[in-house]
Design an enzyme around this catalytic site. Structure first.
Site, PDB file in Angstrom:
ATOM      1  N   ARG A  33       1.634   7.370  -8.139  1.00  0.00           N
ATOM      2  CA  ARG A  33       2.012   8.467  -6.726  1.00  0.00           C
ATOM      3  C   ARG A  33       1.816   7.558  -5.596  1.00  0.00           C
ATOM      4  O   ARG A  33       2.525   8.030  -4.529  1.00  0.00           O
ATOM      5  CB  ARG A  33       0.792   9.532  -6.670  1.00  0.00           C
ATOM      6  CG  ARG A  33       1.274  10.541  -7.682  1.00  0.00           C
ATOM      7  CD  ARG A  33       0.091  11.981  -7.347  1.00  0.00           C
ATOM      8  NE  ARG A  33      -1.013  11.662  -8.046  1.00  0.00           N
ATOM      9  CZ  ARG A  33      -2.305  12.214  -7.705  1.00  0.00           C
ATOM     10  NH1 ARG A  33      -2.262  13.079  -6.575  1.00  0.00           N
ATOM     11  NH2 ARG A  33      -3.318  11.951  -8.795  1.00  0.00           N
ATOM     12  N   LYS A  40      -1.785  -0.464  -7.059  1.00  0.00           N
ATOM     13  CA  LYS A  40      -2.729   0.590  -6.183  1.00  0.00           C
ATOM     14  C   LYS A  40      -3.955  -0.088  -5.436  1.00  0.00           C
ATOM     15  O   LYS A  40      -4.087  -0.181  -4.272  1.00  0.00           O
ATOM     16  CB  LYS A  40      -2.964   1.766  -6.886  1.00  0.00           C
ATOM     17  CG  LYS A  40      -3.703   2.723  -6.247  1.00  0.00           C
ATOM     18  CD  LYS A  40      -3.869   4.216  -6.768  1.00  0.00           C
ATOM     19  CE  LYS A  40      -4.982   4.165  -7.769  1.00  0.00           C
ATOM     20  NZ  LYS A  40      -5.177   5.640  -8.392  1.00  0.00           N
ATOM     21  N   ASN A 246      -4.920   8.233  -4.535  1.00  0.00           N
ATOM     22  CA  ASN A 246      -3.872   8.224  -5.242  1.00  0.00           C
ATOM     23  C   ASN A 246      -2.625   8.383  -4.603  1.00  0.00           C
ATOM     24  O   ASN A 246      -1.552   8.258  -5.651  1.00  0.00           O
ATOM     25  CB  ASN A 246      -4.200   9.594  -6.310  1.00  0.00           C
ATOM     26  CG  ASN A 246      -5.673   9.549  -6.934  1.00  0.00           C
ATOM     27  OD1 ASN A 246      -5.516   8.720  -7.937  1.00  0.00           O
ATOM     28  ND2 ASN A 246      -6.358  10.313  -6.578  1.00  0.00           N
ATOM     29  N   ALA A 442      10.463 -30.479  39.845  1.00  0.00           N
ATOM     30  CA  ALA A 442      11.030 -29.177  39.439  1.00  0.00           C
ATOM     31  C   ALA A 442      12.543 -29.865  38.806  1.00  0.00           C
ATOM     32  O   ALA A 442      13.049 -30.252  39.253  1.00  0.00           O
ATOM     33  CB  ALA A 442      11.224 -28.185  40.616  1.00  0.00           C
TER      34      ALA A 442
END
Ligand code: UD1
Ligand code: CA
Length: 479
Positions: A33, A40, A246, A442
């Site tokens: 399921r 699982k 489940n 920069a």
């Protein structure tokens, strides 16, 4: 070592010594399921797999052995548990039922004495205390089998406990119940204690005369009663503990319970959770007192957070260590890194694996670090990529600075000393070293090392063309 024994003597119970406890975990079933490629029991609940949670509970009993029955996805299950060296596996090639599953452990356990604790691999919330209660009841009754039962308002789907004159006489599976048995609200948890001595001979006598044609482990109850052996029950009060997983819905429901429990522990230890319902903290995460966690925060894996920190919404912190008074601002991701006391990180910062952010460092929005060490008090407040770099204390990294750490083949280091000023939009082409106290103009592309105290300008010089705009307008008007 001795704590388990102390527990028994203090209880004054006639328990078997804990060294005689053998745990068997059933985990061969398919978990149809779940509709998953993953076995699982390898699905995760708040940072730990289902099976890891079951095994932690089992290990807390300090049993003589733990045997796991594996079948579906056995290779993956074994691999995920490779670090557990004391765990032994047996395989059940065909899933012919829970009785058949336990029989597979025969090779390890037959001929031994003591108690088998049988656990289901898909029941992760069972507490150690409940197992101790099971063992105590089992020992007191000198039972051949003791079943954990629960009273459920909706017992549908579970095996029912059938009693005669108050004593358990058998367990009937849902599909095999009569109409009258369907009304029984006392159910079988699927968790048991068994006396090892008669166990395997009795398992041999279990048949398959039931609707599913399976070997039902609960049939042992009727078998033992026929043999006039004692069978006991212990009824658990908190039926949530025996919930099995489940389906994905049950996975989510159990995860919510686990998270709630973790969050309550954190709050009890002095952590403020603005909204516990949306605070997601894995099992092994540690958080210091007076830390405030805002909604929608994820703290994962082995993360350790100090005291008096602020973790703002949208943060995800994985396997990271944070000192005290660290502020993680919104939508910041930190992975496998350390951040020392008093640092500010974010919003929208990405601290990637192998980074070490020093004390009182400021990392601002849209800054990415990878394997980068920043000394205490250093700053990178806006829009930067700093990878494979070492940055000294009190150095300021301007907006738009990039370390070019990759030449298409290999990664190279950028070393920046203390008190360096890296001007905005600088491109630092590694390998390169900017020594202590140097200045980078920069917009410079820095390709060679900069000596201490030097100014590096790595850009083309600006040229101003006087009157250029007016001249162009004139030219356009003529056309
Ligand atoms: C079982 C019990 C039922 C109880 C319920 C509690 C049986 C026949 N019934 O039913 O009385 O109320 O648990 O949740 O035992 N497994 C194997 N090999 C097999 C079959 C199962 O390893 O051949 C494992 C499963 O992976 C699972 C556990 O045993 O971890 C329980 O099996 P499951 O099929 O879920 O039993 P239930 O039908 O839930
Ligand atoms: Ca089940």
């Amino acid at each position: 070592m001795g704590s388990g024994r102390v527990f028994q003597h203090n209880q004054g119970l006639n328990s078997p010594p804990l060294s005689d406890i053998h745990v068997v975990v059933l985990a061969a079933g398919k978990g149809t399921r779940m509709k998953s490629q993953l076995p699982k029991v390898l699905h995760g609940i708040a940072g730990l797999t289902i099976i890891e949670r079951v095994l932690r509970t089992a290990a807390a009993l300090q049993p003589a052995s733990i045997t796991m029955v594996v079948g579906h996805g056995a290779a993956e299950v074994k691999q995920s548990l490779a670090k557990r060296t004391r765990l032994q596996f047996v395989s059940q090639e065909q899933q012919l039922g829970t009785g058949h599953a336990l029989l597979q452990a025969r090779g390890f356990l037959e001929g031994k004495s003591g108690t088998v604790i049988l656990l289901s691999g898909d029941v992760p919330l069972l507490s150690v205390d409940s197992l101790k209660n099971l063992l105590a009841t089992h020992a007191e009754a000198a039972a051949a089998a003791t079943v954990i039962t629960a009273i459920l308002a909706r017992p549908f789907g579970y095996g029912r406990i059938v009693r005669a004159a108050g004593k358990i006489s058998k367990i009937v599976e849902e599909r095999d119940t009569t109409a009258a048995q369907k009304a029984i609200t006392e159910i079988n948890s699927g968790i048991y204690a068994f006396d090892l001595v008669p166990l395997f001979a009795a398992l041999d006598t279990i048949g398959t005369a039931n609707k599913q044609g399976e070997y039902y482990l609960p049939d042992l109850v009727a078998i033992y009663r026929k043999q006039k052996r004692a069978v006991a029950t212990w009824t658990i009060q908190n039926a949530d503990e025996i919930r099995g997983i489940n389906s994905r819905t049950e996975l989510a429901e159990v995860s919510t319970m686990v998270r709630q429990q973790k969050n309550e522990e954190l709050m009890a230890a002095g952590v403020t959770l603005i909204d516990p319902a949306t605070t997601y903290v894995d099992a092994d995460v540690v958080v210091g007192p007076d830390t405030v966690i805002y909604p929608c925060v994820f703290l994962e894996g082995s993360t350790k957070i100090g005291a008096a920190c602020e973790i703002h919404s949208g943060a995800r912190i994985v396997n990271a260590t944070l000192g005290d008074r660290v502020c993680i601002r919104n939508h910041t991701v930190v992975t496998d890194s350390t951040i020392e006391a008093g640092a500010f990180v974010g919003p929208f910062a990405h601290i990637r694996p192998g980074s070490e952010v020093g004390a009182d460092v400021h990392i601002g929005n849209f800054v990415e670090l990878k394997k980068t060490v920043m000394g205490s008090g250093a700053k990178a407040n806006h829009l930067a990529y700093l990878g494979d770099a070492t940055i000294g204390p009190k150095t300021n990294v301007g907006a738009g600075t990039i370390t070019c750490n990759y030449d298409g083949e290999t990664k190279h280091q950028t070393v920046i000393g203390a008190n360096v000023f890296v001007g905005s939009n600088s491109t630092l082409v590694a390998p390169v070293t900017l020594a202590d106290g140097s200045y980078i103009a920069a917009g410079s592309a820095v390709t060679t090392d900069v000596p201490a105290g030097a100014l590096a300008i790595g850009r083309s010089r600006q040229e101003n063309k006087e009157g250029w705009v007016a001249k162009r307008k004139e030219a356009k008007a003529k056309n």
